[in-house]
Design an enzyme around this catalytic site. Structure first.
Site, PDB file in Angstrom:
ATOM      1  N   HIS A   1     -39.782  -6.847  -1.286  1.00 31.42           N
ATOM      2  CA  HIS A   1     -38.808  -7.174  -2.324  1.00 31.42           C
ATOM      3  C   HIS A   1     -37.521  -7.740  -1.731  1.00 31.42           C
ATOM      4  O   HIS A   1     -37.135  -7.396  -0.623  1.00 31.42           O
ATOM      5  CB  HIS A   1     -38.453  -5.908  -3.121  1.00 31.42           C
TER       6      HIS A   1
ATOM      7  N   TYR B   1     -32.319   4.961   0.036  1.00 37.49           N
ATOM      8  CA  TYR B   1     -31.787   3.615   0.221  1.00 37.49           C
ATOM      9  C   TYR B   1     -30.308   3.599  -0.155  1.00 37.49           C
ATOM     10  O   TYR B   1     -29.950   4.044  -1.244  1.00 37.49           O
ATOM     11  CB  TYR B   1     -32.451   2.621  -0.738  1.00 37.49           C
TER      12      TYR B   1
END
Length: 186
Positions: A65, A135
């Site tokens: 991504h 993240y």
């Protein structure tokens, strides 16, 4: 004393951060982020989003991504539980390593964080069951800026360490790279 050491990879700008936990017989304390100590990686950026993933099965691939500029993001990826094969693909059109990939094994035991700057696609394969990732993002999620690469694209030739057990329908729908893919402009 710094709680981090920063190590380059073969792809310019892509770095591995080695965290240095402080521990004793009770366990340890580990710093995951400090803007003063990680200034060489994070610069003046701010953390705009924090995400956590849990992947239940080994062999699952998530990604690859990225977000198009001006919504491109730096990601700091940390494995809190389990072990993953974490991959970054250079999509910077002006880079000498354009379309090259680099992977790091991240685990709860090796105390590494992968610093993936703007201009890279990111994905991972779980090497154990019940993998949990954290993240830190320098930009928020913008659905219309989101894109992805096919993790099985032969032109990327990513050497996934395990047979692929599962991918999402969304990730399977990413087309192979077009021969005229120009990359992400700086």
């Amino acid at each position: 004393m710094s709680r981090f050491s920063i190590h380059p990879t073969p792809l310019a700008g892509l770095k591995v951060i080695q965290r240095k936990p402080l521990g004793d017989a009770r366990g340890y304390l580990e710093r995951l982020f400090c803007p003063q100590e990680l200034g060489a990686v994070f610069g003046e950026r701010r953390i705009m989003q924090i995400n956590r993933t849990l992947t239940a099965r080994a062999g699952v691939v998530r990604g690859l991504h990225f977000q198009y500029p001006p919504h491109a993001e730096l990601k700091l990826v940390t494995c809190l539980r389990g072990e993953v094969f974490d991959v970054a693909v250079d999509l910077r059109s002006d880079s000498p390593t354009f379309l090259c990939w680099h992977a790091e094994r991240l685990s709860e035991d090796n105390h590494r964080t992968f610093s993936i700057p703007e201009g890279f696609a990111h994905g991972f394969q779980t090497l154990t069951a019940d993998c949990e990732l954290l993240y830190l993002h320098s930009a928020g999620y913008v659905p219309e800026a989101e894109a992805g690469l096919d993790a099985l694209d032969p032109s990327l030739a990513i050497d996934w360490p395990l047979p692929i057990a599962e991918r999402s329908a969304r990730d399977q729908a990413h087309p192979p790279l077009a021969t005229d893919f120009a990359g992400l402009m700086p």
